[in-house]
Write a protein that holds these residues in place. Structure first.
Motif, mmCIF file in Angstrom:
data_model
loop_
_atom_site.group_PDB
_atom_site.id
_atom_site.type_symbol
_atom_site.label_atom_id
_atom_site.label_comp_id
_atom_site.label_asym_id
_atom_site.label_seq_id
_atom_site.Cartn_x
_atom_site.Cartn_y
_atom_site.Cartn_z
ATOM 1 N N SER A 263 28.776 49.129 49.067
ATOM 2 C CA SER A 263 29.400 49.033 47.747
ATOM 3 C C SER A 263 30.625 49.916 47.663
ATOM 4 O O SER A 263 30.897 50.738 48.552
ATOM 5 N N GLY A 264 31.374 49.739 46.559
ATOM 6 C CA GLY A 264 32.507 50.588 46.280
ATOM 7 C C GLY A 264 32.045 51.926 45.740
ATOM 8 O O GLY A 264 30.901 52.078 45.280
ATOM 9 N N SER A 265 32.947 52.910 45.750
ATOM 10 C CA SER A 265 32.582 54.254 45.328
ATOM 11 C C SER A 265 32.130 54.305 43.869
ATOM 12 O O SER A 265 31.411 55.223 43.472
ATOM 13 N N TRP A 266 32.502 53.271 43.082
ATOM 14 C CA TRP A 266 32.034 53.232 41.689
ATOM 15 C C TRP A 266 30.511 53.131 41.576
ATOM 16 O O TRP A 266 29.928 53.429 40.546
ATOM 17 N N PHE A 267 29.856 52.703 42.654
ATOM 18 C CA PHE A 267 28.395 52.610 42.663
ATOM 19 C C PHE A 267 27.760 53.983 42.451
ATOM 20 O O PHE A 267 26.612 54.091 42.008
ATOM 21 N N ASN A 268 28.528 55.028 42.748
ATOM 22 C CA ASN A 268 28.027 56.380 42.534
ATOM 23 C C ASN A 268 27.648 56.609 41.074
ATOM 24 O O ASN A 268 26.705 57.347 40.768
ATOM 25 N N THR A 269 28.390 55.950 40.167
ATOM 26 C CA THR A 269 28.076 56.072 38.741
ATOM 27 C C THR A 269 26.676 55.551 38.448
ATOM 28 O O THR A 269 25.923 56.151 37.678
ATOM 29 N N SER A 270 26.333 54.419 39.063
ATOM 30 C CA SER A 270 25.005 53.843 38.858
ATOM 31 C C SER A 270 23.908 54.784 39.350
ATOM 32 O O SER A 270 22.820 54.849 38.764
ATOM 33 N N MET A 271 24.196 55.515 40.414
ATOM 34 C CA MET A 271 23.201 56.438 40.951
ATOM 35 C C MET A 271 23.045 57.670 40.050
ATOM 36 O O MET A 271 21.921 58.111 39.773
ATOM 37 N N THR A 272 24.159 58.212 39.584
ATOM 38 C CA THR A 272 24.068 59.385 38.723
ATOM 39 C C THR A 272 23.439 59.034 37.377
ATOM 40 O O THR A 272 22.796 59.886 36.748
ATOM 41 N N GLN A 273 23.618 57.787 36.936
ATOM 42 C CA GLN A 273 22.970 57.344 35.689
ATOM 43 C C GLN A 273 21.451 57.370 35.815
ATOM 44 O O GLN A 273 20.744 57.421 34.814
ATOM 45 N N ARG A 274 20.963 57.308 37.035
ATOM 46 C CA ARG A 274 19.517 57.340 37.292
ATOM 47 C C ARG A 274 19.033 58.741 37.649
ATOM 48 O O ARG A 274 17.950 58.909 38.215
ATOM 49 N N ASP A 275 19.873 59.719 37.337
ATOM 50 C CA ASP A 275 19.531 61.134 37.572
ATOM 51 C C ASP A 275 19.235 61.426 39.034
ATOM 52 O O ASP A 275 18.380 62.257 39.363
ATOM 53 N N LEU A 276 19.941 60.716 39.921
ATOM 54 C CA LEU A 276 19.799 60.969 41.355
ATOM 55 C C LEU A 276 20.919 61.887 41.823
ATOM 56 O O LEU A 276 22.036 61.838 41.307
ATOM 57 N N LYS A 277 20.641 62.704 42.810
ATOM 58 C CA LYS A 277 21.603 63.698 43.273
ATOM 59 C C LYS A 277 22.165 63.318 44.644
ATOM 60 O O LYS A 277 21.413 63.084 45.594
ATOM 61 N N ALA A 278 23.504 63.284 44.711
ATOM 62 C CA ALA A 278 24.171 63.014 45.983
ATOM 63 C C ALA A 278 23.874 64.141 46.960
ATOM 64 O O ALA A 278 23.872 65.319 46.599
ATOM 65 N N GLY A 279 23.603 63.759 48.207
ATOM 66 C CA GLY A 279 23.294 64.757 49.225
ATOM 67 C C GLY A 279 21.838 65.148 49.268
ATOM 68 O O GLY A 279 21.388 65.817 50.204
ATOM 69 N N GLU A 280 21.098 64.717 48.241
ATOM 70 C CA GLU A 280 19.668 65.037 48.186
ATOM 71 C C GLU A 280 18.835 63.755 48.119
ATOM 72 O O GLU A 280 17.938 63.535 48.936
ATOM 73 N N ASP A 281 19.123 62.916 47.136
ATOM 74 C CA ASP A 281 18.401 61.649 46.996
ATOM 75 C C ASP A 281 19.104 60.508 47.738
ATOM 76 O O ASP A 281 18.456 59.575 48.223
ATOM 77 N N TYR A 282 20.402 60.577 47.786
ATOM 78 C CA TYR A 282 21.193 59.524 48.439
ATOM 79 C C TYR A 282 22.476 60.133 48.977
ATOM 80 O O TYR A 282 22.824 61.277 48.660
ATOM 81 N N ASP A 283 23.171 59.351 49.797
ATOM 82 C CA ASP A 283 24.456 59.809 50.320
ATOM 83 C C ASP A 283 25.304 58.602 50.687
ATOM 84 O O ASP A 283 24.908 57.458 50.414
ATOM 85 N N PHE A 284 26.435 58.839 51.335
ATOM 86 C CA PHE A 284 27.426 57.795 51.582
ATOM 87 C C PHE A 284 28.037 57.986 52.964
ATOM 88 O O PHE A 284 28.295 59.121 53.377
ATOM 89 N N PHE A 285 28.239 56.872 53.689
ATOM 90 C CA PHE A 285 28.979 56.964 54.949
ATOM 91 C C PHE A 285 29.936 55.775 55.081
ATOM 92 O O PHE A 285 29.737 54.723 54.471
#
Length: 416
Positions: A263-285
């Protein structure tokens, strides 16, 4: 962004809007609140926050009306050209869709805004071509997005998996997940059915990708056929979830129904809306090229326009708002609130992975490839979305699908 096909605003909304009036023929008055129609219904909160910030900064607020159905939204905006129900501001797509409404003389010229923003360092010259039609600029970047792979970090950690550095690494990761009864990848049969096609083709032969989008190559050419065959191999291997699954992709990743979502980097918004933490619950490559011989990694890129109409009720207010939108003050709030990257080079973000991608993309490390949705002419895109939707449910139909898309391409390019 990902949009459900659920119809949220129908004819009744149009009637109500008409009753409220925002007509171009109405008496001209200076506005303090602008209507913002958009196809990002899930972002209403963020638009409202921007409206509060702009009210304080420039005396103009915005009232967002968000759609979650792309086709219905496009139909509403195009209908507004012929009625008195006109948005002050609206979101759109670059490429053929923007060119289409510019040629109809519906979109306000923003060349002066671009010149001033580039001079101030608020917009990059690299974005200019996406907003230039006939030597003039239209709209400003509502957002930019770099595409890659979001992954469930807890699943990766459980099976001792690392972000892949090569395509072979990615396939090995998918195999490991399969052996542990975990689906590797998300894909869908609605709207975003093109995602894996663009990624595989751009990562195999980006020049062919560009030729295809401009009618200088055919969907039946050997290179395109080979990409479809590779895509079919991935599906046949059992790496993907059911393309008909209606679960929101962010929930797919959160719940572990699939370990990765392209997905595009905007998908990060969907993850933060679910109270998920980058680098802990999910990440990106960054997704590795299928063809390791390419000099640069191909990265899908998109930029979504924020536009005003030539016949808006208060053109000066619209111009004032678009000018403010490009500033570092506005963009820092916009990016920070959503946890996303910004079109303004001055803005830094907290997410380390996305921050690194933004910096690397700006330095020329990647070959940026215009997203298929914007790069492909609308009539061809319609046929392609239908075709890819069929393919993901019937992988054996790939040759028929390509022939059907090429028929639409032949019809379109013969008139250009």
């Amino acid at each position: 962004m990902f949009r459900s096909r659920v119809v949220t605003l129908g004819v009744a909304a149009l009637v109500l809007a008409a009753c409220g009036g925002n007509g171009a023929d109405a008496p001209q008055e200076k506005k303090t609140e602008l209507t913002l129609y958009n196809d990002k219904g899930a972002w209403t909160k963020y638009f409202e926050e921007m409206g509060a910030a702009s009210k304080q900064s420039i005396g103009l607020s915005i009232k967002p009306t968000g759609y979650t159905d792309s086709a219905q939204y496009q139909a509403f905006i195009k209908a507004s050209f012929r009625t008195d129900v006109k948005p002050d501001l609206f979101t759109w797509q670059t490429g053929g869709m923007l060119e289409q409404i510019v040629k109809q003389k519906q979109v306000a010229d923003t060349s002066a805004i671009w010149q001033e923003a580039i001079k101030a360092g608020d917009l990059s010259k690299d974005l200019l071509p996406y907003y230039t039609i006939g030597g003039k600029q239209y709209c400003v970047p509502m957002n930019v997005a770099y595409w890659g792979m979001f992954y469930n970090k807890r699943i990766f950690d459980k099976y001792d998996l690392k972000p892949p550095e090569t395509w072979d690494d990615l396939v090995k990761t998918a195999d490991t997940l399969k052996q542990n009864d975990v689906k590797a990848f998300y894909h869908t049969s609605v709207l975003f059915s093109f995602v894996w096609f663009e990624q595989l083709l751009a990562g195999t032969d980006p020049d062919l990708y560009d030729r295809l989008s401009t009618g200088r190559a055919k969907y039946t050419d050997p290179g395109v056929v080979q990409v479809m065959e590779k895509w079919k191999q991935l599906i046949d291997a059992g790496y993907f979830i059911n393309p008909g699954d209606k679960t929101d992709p962010a929930d797919v990743l959160k719940n572990g129904k699939a370990a990765m979502v392209s997905s595009g980097s905007w998908f990060n918004t969907s993850m933060t809306q679910r109270d998920l933490k980058a680098g802990e619950d999910y990440d990106f490559f960054v997704i590795p090229n299928l063809n390791p011989a390419l000099p640069k990694t191909s990265m899908i890129f998109e930029s979504g326009p924020l536009c005003s109409l030539t016949k808006a009720a208060d053109p000066e207010a619209g111009t004032k708002y678009l000018k403010w939108w490009t500033t570092a003050e506005a963009q820092e709030k916009w990016a920070t609130s959503r946890g996303d990257v910004s079109a303004n080079p001055k803005v830094e973000i907290d997410d380390k992975a996305l921050g690194a991608v933004t910096k690397d993309a700006g330095s020329g490390k990647y070959r940026l490839v215009n997203r298929y949705f914007e790069a492909t002419p609308p009539p061809v895109l319609t046929a392609a979305l239908d075709g890819f939707s069929k393919f993901v449910t019937q992988p054996g139909s790939y040759k028929e699908v390509l022939e059907t898309i090429q028929q639409a391409a032949d019809e379109y390019w013969s008139t250009q």
